[in-house]
Design a protein around this motif. Structure first.
Motif, PDB file in Angstrom:
ATOM      1  N   ALA A 366      -0.457   5.005 -10.885  1.00  0.00           N
ATOM      2  CA  ALA A 366       0.529   4.591 -11.887  1.00  0.00           C
ATOM      3  C   ALA A 366       1.783   5.472 -11.813  1.00  0.00           C
ATOM      4  O   ALA A 366       2.900   4.989 -12.001  1.00  0.00           O
ATOM      5  CB  ALA A 366      -0.092   4.666 -13.284  1.00  0.00           C
ATOM      6  N   ARG A 367       1.588   6.761 -11.529  1.00  0.00           N
ATOM      7  CA  ARG A 367       2.739   7.678 -11.428  1.00  0.00           C
ATOM      8  C   ARG A 367       3.557   7.420 -10.167  1.00  0.00           C
ATOM      9  O   ARG A 367       4.766   7.298 -10.215  1.00  0.00           O
ATOM     10  CB  ARG A 367       2.250   9.124 -11.365  1.00  0.00           C
ATOM     11  N   ARG A 368       2.841   7.349  -9.028  1.00  0.00           N
ATOM     12  CA  ARG A 368       3.566   7.305  -7.745  1.00  0.00           C
ATOM     13  C   ARG A 368       4.001   5.905  -7.344  1.00  0.00           C
ATOM     14  O   ARG A 368       4.960   5.753  -6.608  1.00  0.00           O
ATOM     15  CB  ARG A 368       2.690   7.895  -6.638  1.00  0.00           C
ATOM     16  N   HIS A 369       3.234   4.895  -7.759  1.00  0.00           N
ATOM     17  CA  HIS A 369       3.562   3.518  -7.350  1.00  0.00           C
ATOM     18  C   HIS A 369       3.532   2.568  -8.542  1.00  0.00           C
ATOM     19  O   HIS A 369       2.718   1.639  -8.569  1.00  0.00           O
ATOM     20  CB  HIS A 369       2.565   3.021  -6.297  1.00  0.00           C
ATOM     21  N   PRO A 370       4.407   2.763  -9.533  1.00  0.00           N
ATOM     22  CA  PRO A 370       4.354   1.872 -10.702  1.00  0.00           C
ATOM     23  C   PRO A 370       4.653   0.422 -10.337  1.00  0.00           C
ATOM     24  O   PRO A 370       4.332  -0.486 -11.096  1.00  0.00           O
ATOM     25  CB  PRO A 370       5.418   2.459 -11.635  1.00  0.00           C
ATOM     26  N   HIS A 371       5.254   0.194  -9.148  1.00  0.00           N
ATOM     27  CA  HIS A 371       5.574  -1.191  -8.758  1.00  0.00           C
ATOM     28  C   HIS A 371       4.548  -1.778  -7.807  1.00  0.00           C
ATOM     29  O   HIS A 371       4.780  -2.829  -7.213  1.00  0.00           O
ATOM     30  CB  HIS A 371       6.963  -1.252  -8.118  1.00  0.00           C
ATOM     31  N   LEU A 372       3.438  -1.087  -7.632  1.00  0.00           N
ATOM     32  CA  LEU A 372       2.383  -1.614  -6.765  1.00  0.00           C
ATOM     33  C   LEU A 372       1.998  -3.025  -7.223  1.00  0.00           C
ATOM     34  O   LEU A 372       1.877  -3.277  -8.422  1.00  0.00           O
ATOM     35  CB  LEU A 372       1.152  -0.691  -6.866  1.00  0.00           C
ATOM     36  N   ALA A 373       1.817  -3.923  -6.257  1.00  0.00           N
ATOM     37  CA  ALA A 373       1.499  -5.310  -6.629  1.00  0.00           C
ATOM     38  C   ALA A 373       0.558  -5.909  -5.593  1.00  0.00           C
ATOM     39  O   ALA A 373       0.518  -5.446  -4.446  1.00  0.00           O
ATOM     40  CB  ALA A 373       2.795  -6.121  -6.688  1.00  0.00           C
ATOM     41  N   PRO A 374      -0.205  -6.939  -5.989  1.00  0.00           N
ATOM     42  CA  PRO A 374      -1.089  -7.576  -5.006  1.00  0.00           C
ATOM     43  C   PRO A 374      -0.275  -8.278  -3.932  1.00  0.00           C
ATOM     44  O   PRO A 374       0.825  -8.764  -4.194  1.00  0.00           O
ATOM     45  CB  PRO A 374      -1.892  -8.584  -5.836  1.00  0.00           C
ATOM     46  N   ALA A 375      -0.836  -8.318  -2.704  1.00  0.00           N
ATOM     47  CA  ALA A 375      -0.100  -8.946  -1.594  1.00  0.00           C
ATOM     48  C   ALA A 375      -0.950 -10.031  -0.948  1.00  0.00           C
ATOM     49  O   ALA A 375      -0.814 -10.293   0.239  1.00  0.00           O
ATOM     50  CB  ALA A 375       0.280  -7.880  -0.567  1.00  0.00           C
TER      51      ALA A 375
END
Ligand code: HEM
Length: 402
Positions: A366-375
């Motif tokens: 959550a800190r490092r990749h708040p924009h992480l999304a399924p691909a």
């Protein structure tokens, strides 16, 4: 609906509607296809788990595992497996054996010992999160628990790949329909490996988990070589895949609810609530196995002696008789007394470790990749009792707007 196959891919994809039917219509249901008595209501599941005298964990030969058709193995392989150390293991023993074994290993998993691991687990999580490259299971959820337990056991980094392969092949063969031959080979290789490691730690102990387990307790009792080897293997089988699945199931639930994932990005302190809610809502261990030692009556159903009973943790954790709004994934539950780690004498010994690893991983993501999304769509592990993902494709950067 009276007969269904627990190995049916549709059931594995989404067991929750079937659980709801079971709880309402047939809370103690005999399934002919799997020769199992399914127990699905929260209070009944708890009663089964807390009654180790009538519901035994001593399952005997692993060949008898009902979940997985692949386990009905050729005889030669069964004989091979018989040569492994005798099967007195914590998970599959009853008192008094269980009481003795549990006392001897509990010292290794005290909350204080586990809490001290947090800085190192955070370092490992940060490294893996920084290297995340397309698949959350392969790159993060799967390696993290293996690296942590290998370090706890003092396994040299050079053996880490062997260790991971053996561990994966064992779990695959035991629980998810993987190759029985590979499982047997890995079981033998890992037994030898741990036997050698135990002998050398006895000669020159360090401050690792295996050295600690080789020491005598206050009563002067020590684990035998076979018990030690079995316990080390159990830690891999019971701890690695389950924790991997907890992390993957949590991220799947959060990806399905982008508002919650966003909130976690703003306040990583919510990670702990997300972990607990995942354990309740979509836990890694969906069902456990018990054998009745006598005839038992639950509600108006009589289960005969010697029957195989499957207390369904996943169904109990969504029972509306116990939970408000059970099918909703919420981070604001006032209390969360789920039974994803079991209950009674076999209550999971690794809860503090699993919770710590999962919380630190979610916080770091959550800190490092708040924009992480399924691909892309995830793929699921094909097991009715072990719930989790094989793959979870992700994209690390936010999509650029053209
Ligand atoms: C037992 C779940 C992680 C070690 C159990 C049981 C459950 C469970 C349901 C009870 C089994 C029964 O009653 O038959 C989980 C889940 C985990 C997890 C959902 C992760 C999210 C771990 C970890 C370890 C571990 C990280 C250690 C490294 C054990 C052991 C037992 C056990 C040794 C046997 C305890 C006994 O029989 O007295 N676990 N577990 N588990 N777990 Fe875990």
């Amino acid at each position: 609906m009276t007969a269904f196959d627990l190995n049916d891919p549709d059931f594995i994809a989404n067991p929750y509607p079937v659980y709801a039917w079971l709880r309402d219509v047939a809370p103690v249901h005999y399934g002919t296809t799997n020769d199992l008595w399914l127990v699905s209501r929260h209070d009944d599941v708890l009663a089964v788990l807390r009654d180790a005298r009538r519901f035994s964990s001593d399952l005997g030969n692993a060949d008898d595992n009902p979940f997985n058709p692949a386990l009905r193995s050729p005889r030669a392989l069964s004989r091979l497996l018989d040569r492994l150390p005798p099967a007195r293991t914590l998970l599959t023993s009853d008192p008094p054996d269980h009481t003795q074994l549990r006392r001897k290993v509990a010292k290794a998993f005290t909350p204080r010992r586990i809490a001290a691991l947090e800085p190192r687990i955070r370092q490992i999580a940060e490294q893996l999160v920084d290297d995340l490259d397309g698949d959350l299971v392969r790159d993060l959820a799967s390696p993290l628990p293996t690296i942590v337990i290998a370090e706890m056991m003092g396994i040299p980094a050079a053996r880490r790949d062997d260790f991971k392969r053996w561990s994966d092949e064992l779990v695959d063969g035991l629980l998810t329909g993987g190759s029985r031959l590979k499982m047997a080979r890995s079981a033998i290789a890992i037994s030898w490996f741990f036997a050698r490691t135990v002998r050398s730690r006895r000669r020159s102990p360090g401050d690792d988990l295996i050295s600690l387990l080789t020491t005598r307790d206050q009563d002067g009792d020590a684990l035998t070589l076979g018990e030690l080897v079995n316990f080390c293997i159990l830690l891999l089988v019971a701890g690695n895949e389950t924790t991997t699945n907890l992390i993957s199931n949590a991220m799947l639930a959060l990806f399905d609810r982008p508002d919650l994932w966003r909130r976690l990005g703003e306040d990583p302190g919510l990670a702990s609530a997300a972990v607990e809610e995942t354990l309740r809502y979509d836990g890694p261990a969906q069902g456990l196995l018990r054998i009745t030692t006598t005839e038992v009556v639950i509600g108006d159903v009589t289960i005969p002696q010697g029957a195989r009973v499957l207390p369904l943790l996943g169904a109990a954790n969504r029972d509306p008789r116990h939970w408000a709004d059970p099918d909703a994934f919420r981070l604001d539950r006032p209390s969360n007394d789920h039974i994803a780690f079991g209950s009674g004498i076999h209550y999971c010994i690794g809860t503090a470790l699993a919770r710590l690893e999962a919380r630190v991983t979610l916080e770091t993501l959550a800190r490092r990749h708040p924009h992480l999304a399924p691909a892309g769509p995830p793929t699921r592990i094909q097991s009715p009792v072990l719930r989790g993902l094989r793959t979870l494709p992700v994209t690390v950067r936010p999509a650029t707007v053209p």
